[in-house]
Write a protein that holds these residues in place. Structure first.
Motif, short mmCIF file in Angstrom:
data_model
loop_
_atom_site.label_atom_id
_atom_site.label_comp_id
_atom_site.label_asym_id
_atom_site.label_seq_id
_atom_site.Cartn_x
_atom_site.Cartn_y
_atom_site.Cartn_z
N VAL A 95 39.34 74.14 89.79
CA VAL A 95 38.35 74.94 89.43
C VAL A 95 38.74 76.49 90.14
O VAL A 95 38.53 77.34 89.79
CB VAL A 95 37.23 74.60 89.90
CG1 VAL A 95 36.55 73.42 89.13
CG2 VAL A 95 37.37 73.99 91.54
N VAL A 96 39.63 76.27 91.18
CA VAL A 96 40.06 77.19 91.87
C VAL A 96 40.74 78.38 91.13
O VAL A 96 40.63 79.34 91.08
CB VAL A 96 40.44 77.10 93.24
CG1 VAL A 96 41.27 78.41 93.80
CG2 VAL A 96 39.63 76.34 94.01
N GLU A 97 41.86 77.57 90.45
CA GLU A 97 42.75 78.24 89.73
C GLU A 97 41.97 79.14 88.33
O GLU A 97 42.11 80.10 88.05
CB GLU A 97 43.87 77.51 89.01
CG GLU A 97 44.93 78.05 88.29
CD GLU A 97 45.60 77.18 87.65
OE1 GLU A 97 46.51 77.33 86.91
OE2 GLU A 97 45.93 76.06 87.96
N GLU A 98 41.01 78.30 87.86
CA GLU A 98 40.42 78.74 86.75
C GLU A 98 39.55 79.99 87.01
O GLU A 98 39.46 80.84 86.51
CB GLU A 98 39.41 77.56 86.16
CG GLU A 98 38.50 78.22 85.11
CD GLU A 98 37.48 77.01 84.56
OE1 GLU A 98 36.52 77.30 83.71
OE2 GLU A 98 37.79 75.75 84.90
N CYS A 99 39.03 80.03 88.30
CA CYS A 99 38.19 81.16 88.78
C CYS A 99 38.77 82.28 89.10
O CYS A 99 38.37 83.43 88.70
CB CYS A 99 37.23 80.51 89.90
SG CYS A 99 36.13 81.75 90.43
N VAL A 100 39.92 81.98 89.59
CA VAL A 100 40.89 83.25 89.98
C VAL A 100 41.22 83.98 88.85
O VAL A 100 41.24 85.12 88.52
CB VAL A 100 42.36 82.66 91.00
CG1 VAL A 100 43.05 84.00 91.08
CG2 VAL A 100 41.47 82.20 92.20
N ASN A 101 41.83 83.14 87.63
CA ASN A 101 42.28 83.63 86.37
C ASN A 101 41.01 84.64 85.87
O ASN A 101 41.56 85.70 85.44
CB ASN A 101 42.58 82.63 85.67
CG ASN A 101 44.01 82.05 85.98
OD1 ASN A 101 44.61 82.62 86.90
ND2 ASN A 101 44.33 80.68 85.57
N SER A 102 39.96 84.15 86.03
CA SER A 102 38.61 84.69 85.15
C SER A 102 38.51 86.11 85.94
O SER A 102 38.18 86.98 85.24
CB SER A 102 37.55 83.83 85.34
OG SER A 102 36.65 84.50 84.40
N LEU A 103 38.43 86.01 87.15
CA LEU A 103 38.08 87.12 88.01
C LEU A 103 39.20 88.18 87.73
O LEU A 103 39.05 89.63 87.46
CB LEU A 103 38.24 87.16 89.53
CG LEU A 103 37.24 86.10 90.12
CD1 LEU A 103 37.31 85.79 91.36
CD2 LEU A 103 35.84 86.67 89.87
N THR A 104 40.44 87.89 87.73
CA THR A 104 41.66 88.93 87.41
C THR A 104 41.56 89.31 85.98
O THR A 104 41.50 90.75 85.87
CB THR A 104 42.91 88.17 87.38
OG1 THR A 104 43.14 87.47 88.88
CG2 THR A 104 44.15 89.09 87.63
N GLN A 105 41.20 88.56 85.22
CA GLN A 105 40.97 89.33 83.79
C GLN A 105 39.82 90.15 83.66
O GLN A 105 39.86 91.03 83.00
CB GLN A 105 40.75 88.00 82.82
CG GLN A 105 42.15 87.34 82.62
CD GLN A 105 41.79 85.58 82.09
OE1 GLN A 105 40.66 85.67 81.56
NE2 GLN A 105 42.87 84.99 82.20
N ILE A 106 38.86 89.93 84.20
CA ILE A 106 37.61 90.56 84.17
C ILE A 106 37.88 92.19 84.85
O ILE A 106 37.79 93.18 84.46
CB ILE A 106 36.32 89.92 84.71
CG1 ILE A 106 36.08 89.06 83.75
CG2 ILE A 106 35.15 91.05 84.86
CD1 ILE A 106 34.85 87.89 84.60
N SER A 107 38.34 92.02 86.10
CA SER A 107 38.58 93.23 86.80
C SER A 107 39.64 94.23 86.00
O SER A 107 39.39 95.45 86.26
CB SER A 107 39.23 92.70 88.10
OG SER A 107 38.40 91.94 89.00
N ALA A 108 40.53 93.49 85.43
CA ALA A 108 41.57 94.39 84.81
C ALA A 108 40.76 95.66 83.80
O ALA A 108 41.52 96.47 83.84
CB ALA A 108 42.65 93.59 84.03
#
Length: 631
Positions: free
Chosen positions: A207-220
């Motif tokens: 879950v941690v990996e999934e959440c971090v990836n999502s945040l990175t993609q949105i912020s970009a």
């Protein structure tokens, strides 16, 4: 279906009592039955809420809703399951009642985790000065955001608007979870902070990996003064579907034929699969779960029996309440057959079939040059369809619209008439000239497609807009007359190809990377469907004051298909017209369909002939110059 919008300002210079005229116009088109605005002001901010309602169930409930504590709610969704909504109740009011009783953020997330059905929402929590918003897991309802003035204002809206000479800064809110903004914080830090409560599986692996990836993609994709952070409480929404079954067979896939190239594309070939007891049982389970999904989507709307006697008397004939985007292909045929099970028998069903003008004067019996040279066995159903409908073509208002989807659509109509001759099937021939396409794209459609901007988005967006508008011809044995569909609900087959390996890229992936690669491709397709298709289609169909409903993306349908190993859904060792979407083809045979069960996949842009109608040398993934036109 509703048009919802919230415009937030953190600077007194930007405070306004009304939305811009073009944005208000676009929102009102989505919600023709009620429009209302509400202003909430604080020392540090102002929120202008704008709600425009398409009335479909229960008592007409104007939006935005406000309770005695000053909380405000905007809802664009349908509760089909998970939370009880009686037939006479309005789901907007039910949802707001639940929200008003939520004591903390955990309660809010628990509520949205339960809802089955499409939704986007905006919720202002007065006591905390929080603004909550988001889209459902698949993104079946559009929600856009627009940040401007270096953090001094932002806007959330179902649909955007173009400003002449200004680049379009509207972007789709990702379907990554629910977002929360503390409306008091931007005045301190001059930075808009979005807190994300992501979708996660209860099994909580990675879950941690999934959440971090999502945040990175949105912020970009956001301006520098906007930041996306994980909520510090580690709270999340429970994903409404089970994970995809990635199981691989221990032995090579068996086929019932020793020579693949000799497999005939016939109904009898599909019957061979149904002779297997396990296969037949799985197919029946699929029919049952899909039938329930269709039932929910055709019964949640007002009908004549709910009207006052005086209103019924004014109607000289029964009107269709449900329409289907209809090509005669297997997806729309199965949906039509199941809709026929649940819609009252005395109520017509509108089959919306769109065609763009071709330069040809005769029926194109081979619509694909490469395939016409090959004359493969999987061309036979189409040629058979051509013969079947050639006799009726003389009744058509214009032979220049005899595109592939028109031909298969008419043949599909005949199949449906055999299955249920008592039903009035309104086959609506929607003919679009190049001149009309160019004019309405420029004045109306281009802002609905944006922020998507490819040639493919243009082709599909325009085709769906004209189809769902429902203005065309009814061609019967007795007459040809103009017709406009009155149906407020439009069913579409999107989601079938993505889950059942219906695209040619699935076959290519299987040929190069086997079943493991095919599984990954299907997982990717479902993961990106919100950003590639659904927001756009919701904006397009909603522009006519109609609601798009997607039976193949019902949570229970997706979970059922996800539970199956991939080889029970598709077998790409088999030829086109059988192997892709195999389980759906077998379901079609069980439902009594004939030639349509064997039609190979044909993309809407090619079947309707909109692709390359204006430019021959462009690729689907190219940026579309025609969408950059500012009206």
């Amino acid at each position: 279906m509703c048009g919802i919008c919230c415009s937030v300002s953190f600077s007194i210079d930007n405070f306004s009592k009304d939305l811009k005229e073009d944005l208000l116009y676009n929102l009102k088109r989505r919600g023709p039955n009620s429009s209302r605005q509400l202003l909430k002001s604080d020392v540090n901010y102002q929120c202008l809420f704008s709600g425009h309602v398409l009335h479909l169930r229960g008592v007409l409930t104007a939006q935005p809703l406000e309770d005695e504590r000053g909380n405000v709610f905007l809802w664009n969704g349908e509760v089909f399951s998970g939370i009880k909504v009686e037939a006479e109740e309005n789901d907007t009011q039910i949802m707001f009642n639940y929200l008003s009783s939520c004591k903390n953020e955990s309660d809010i997330l628990s509520l949205f985790s339960k809802v089955q059905g499409p939704w986007s929402f905006i919720y202002y929590q007065a006591s905390t000065h929080y603004l909550w918003f988001g889209r459902d897991f698949f993104g079946r309802r559009s929600l856009l955001w627009h940040f401007s003035n270096l953090g001094k204002s932002f806007c959330l809206s179902s649909v955007g608007a173009q400003t002449s000479g200004v680049a379009n800064h509207w972007q789709e809110v990702p379907s990554s979870g629910v977002f929360r903004i503390d409306l008091k914080s931007p005045t301190i830090s001059r930075c808009v902070v979005l807190k994300l409560y992501p979708w996660k599986y209860i099994s909580r692996e990675n879950v941690v990996e999934e959440c971090v990836n999502s945040l990175t993609q949105i912020s970009a994709d956001l301006p520098a003064f906007v930041s996306v952070v994980a909520n510090e409480t580690k709270l999340y929404l429970e994903k409404p579907i089970i994970p995809l079954n990635m199981l691989l067979p221990q032995a090579p896939l068996e086929t019932h034929w020793s020579n693949i190239s000799s497999i005939p594309t016939t109904r009898e070939t599909l019957q061979v699969f149904l002779a297997d007891g396990h296969t037949k049982e799985v197919v029946q389970q699929f029919i049952d779960v899909l039938s329930v999904a269709v039932k929910r989507r055709v019964l949640c709307l007002p009908r004549d029996e709910n009207l006052a006697p005086s209103e019924v008397l004014q109607t000289c004939e029964r009107k269709a309440n449900v329409a289907i985007l209809f090509s005669g292909g297997i997806d729309s045929m199965v949906i039509a057959t199941l809709a026929d099970r649940h819609i009252p028998l005395d109520e017509p069903i509108d089959l919306l079939n769109v065609a763009f003008m071709t330069g040809e004067k005769t029926i194109p019996t081979s619509f694909n040059k490469k395939r016409s040279k090959q004359k493969n066995h999987y061309d036979l159903p189409f040629e058979e369809f051509s013969k079947n409908v050639a006799a009726t073509d003389g009744a058509s208002p214009d032979k220049q619209f005899s595109v592939p989807d028109r031909i298969t659509g008419r043949a599909g109509l005949k199949e449906l008439q055999v299955i249920n001759p008592s039903r009035i099937w309104n086959f609506v021939e929607i003919n679009v000239s190049l001149e009309e396409l160019q004019k309405l794209r420029r004045t109306q459609i281009c802002h609905l497609i944006q922020p998507l901007d490819t040639v493919l988005d243009d082709s599909i967006g325009c085709a769906v807009w004209f189809a769902s508008r429902g203005i065309g011809w009814l061609v019967t044995q007795d007459e040809v007359r103009s017709y406009q569909s009155s149906a407020k609900v439009v069913l579409t087959g999107i989601g079938a190809d993505e889950q059942l390996a219906g695209y040619s890229r699935h076959r290519i992936r299987f040929q190069t990377h086997g079943l493991e690669g095919l599984n990954k491709e299907i997982m990717m397709e479902l993961g990106r469907i919100s950003s590639r298709n659904l927001g756009r289609d919701d904006r397009i169909i909603g522009d006519h004051g109609k609601e798009a409903r997607f039976p193949f993306l019902d949570e229970n349908v997706v979970s059922f298909l996800n539970s199956l190993p991939v080889w029970e859904k598709a077998n790409l060792t088999l030829p086109r017209g059988i192997g892709e979407k195999l389980i759906l083809r077998l379901a079609a045979v069980e439902l009594g369909l004939t030639a349509s069960a064997l039609l190979p996949k044909r993309a809407m842009q090619f079947g309707s002939r909109i692709a390359k109608i204006e430019k021959n040398n462009e690729k689907a993934s190219d940026k579309c110059e025609r969408l950059q036109v500012i009206s």
